[in-house]
Design an enzyme around this catalytic site. Structure first.
Site, PDB file in Angstrom:
ATOM      1  N   SER A   1    -104.767  19.366 -62.789  1.00 57.61           N
ATOM      2  CA  SER A   1    -105.755  19.608 -62.222  1.00 57.61           C
ATOM      3  C   SER A   1    -104.703  19.151 -60.301  1.00 57.61           C
ATOM      4  O   SER A   1    -103.851  18.375 -60.229  1.00 57.61           O
ATOM      5  CB  SER A   1    -107.366  19.198 -62.541  1.00 57.61           C
ATOM      6  OG  SER A   1    -107.849  19.615 -60.658  1.00 57.61           O
TER       7      SER A   1
ATOM      8  N   TYR B   1    -112.300  11.064 -62.724  1.00 58.44           N
ATOM      9  CA  TYR B   1    -111.694  12.376 -63.448  1.00 58.44           C
ATOM     10  C   TYR B   1    -110.257  12.974 -62.602  1.00 58.44           C
ATOM     11  O   TYR B   1    -109.386  13.630 -63.108  1.00 58.44           O
ATOM     12  CB  TYR B   1    -112.734  13.888 -62.964  1.00 58.44           C
ATOM     13  CG  TYR B   1    -112.157  15.031 -63.292  1.00 58.44           C
ATOM     14  CD1 TYR B   1    -111.416  15.444 -64.655  1.00 58.44           C
ATOM     15  CD2 TYR B   1    -111.412  15.758 -62.433  1.00 58.44           C
ATOM     16  CE1 TYR B   1    -111.166  17.261 -65.136  1.00 58.44           C
ATOM     17  CE2 TYR B   1    -110.475  17.015 -62.476  1.00 58.44           C
ATOM     18  CZ  TYR B   1    -110.823  17.747 -63.863  1.00 58.44           C
ATOM     19  OH  TYR B   1    -110.207  18.805 -64.123  1.00 58.44           O
TER      20      TYR B   1
END
Length: 268
Positions: A161, A174
């Site tokens: 990401s 995350y």
């Protein structure tokens, strides 16, 4: 549920046209019921691959929708409901995919969990463990189980990401897992190069998937999601599919250890 999102995400249901770039390949995609995973599954099927998808049991309806598109492309689809926070589930889905598909050429550990955090002081051990086990530990376990059965030319494609390099405080745990997956990709590419197995990653920016409204962001943030990119909007899942097709195809035969950003122009 994907159908409840407004606007409905575009997974390439009507737009992706295959060119046979993955003919005869056999792929295992986690988180394949919706979002990026569904888009990749549809594209892979239309490019000629048979696909096994892993998803949480409560996402059965979404998984069946993905299955329908794969079968309409004339390819085999294997549905594997499982909770990948459990080690045995990781072992079992790889074994089942290999058995049902007749082998395994492509592994895409894509399943992810994220929640908005309102300060480090709000973190709980159970939530940290859920995030780490879903995003990071399962990826390592899936690779552990798959690699001994993969042949030269096989490919592992990790979903990292933009959070790996531009972490948001509200996604602390995350973002940590996604940064770790970059290191995992690069280290495993070094290890598996001599076996002829390529390992790469795709780094999405803001992509409109069911993960976003489920994260717990304020309503205004969801409404404006992706507006801060140079392209001025969130990406659609189908706009990620080409990266995964490329990295699995013979066109990427000399690409390994790479992280391919698909971020709407945001720097990675």
């Amino acid at each position: 549920m994907t159908e409840a999102m407004e606007p409905t995400p575009d997974h390439g249901e009507t737009s992706w046209v295959g060119r046979g770039r993955l003919e005869g390949r056999k792929a295992l995609i986690t988180g394949g019921d919706s979002g990026i995973g569904r888009a990749v599954a549809i594209a892979y099927a239309r490019e000629g691959a048979d696909v096994a998808i892993v998803y949480l049991p409560e996402e059965e309806e979404d998984a069946q929708t993905t299955e329908r598109f794969i079968r309409e492309a004339g390819r085999k689809c294997v549905l594997l409901p499982a909770d990948l926070t459990e080690e045995q589930a990781c072992v079992d889905v790889v074994a089942a995919a290999r058995s049902e598909l007749g082998g395994l050429d492509i592994l895409i550990p894509n399943a992810a969990y994220q929640r908005q955090r309102d300060g480090v002081e709000t973190l709980t051990t159970s939530e940290i463990e859920r995030t780490f086990h879903t995003n990071l530990v399962s990826t390592m376990l899936l690779a552990r189980e798959a690699v001994p059965h993969m042949s030269p030319g096989a490919s592992i494609i990790v979903t990292t990401s933009i959070q790996a390099s531009s972490p948001a405080p509200g996604l602390l745990d995350y973002a940590m897992t996604k940064a770790a997956l970059v290191a995992f990709t690069q280290a495993l590419a070094e290890e598996l190069g001599e076996k002829g197995i390529r390992v790469n990653a795709v780094a999405p920016g803001p992509i409109w998937t069911p993960l976003i409204p489920a994260t717990g962001f304020p309503a205004e943030k969801v409404k404006e999601f992706g507006a801060d990119t140079p392209l001025g909007r969130a990406g659609q899942p189908v706009e990620l599919a080409g990266a995964y097709v490329y990295l699995a195809s013979d066109e990427a035969s000399y690409t390994s250890g790479a992280v391919l950003p698909v971020t709407g122009g945001k720097g990675f």
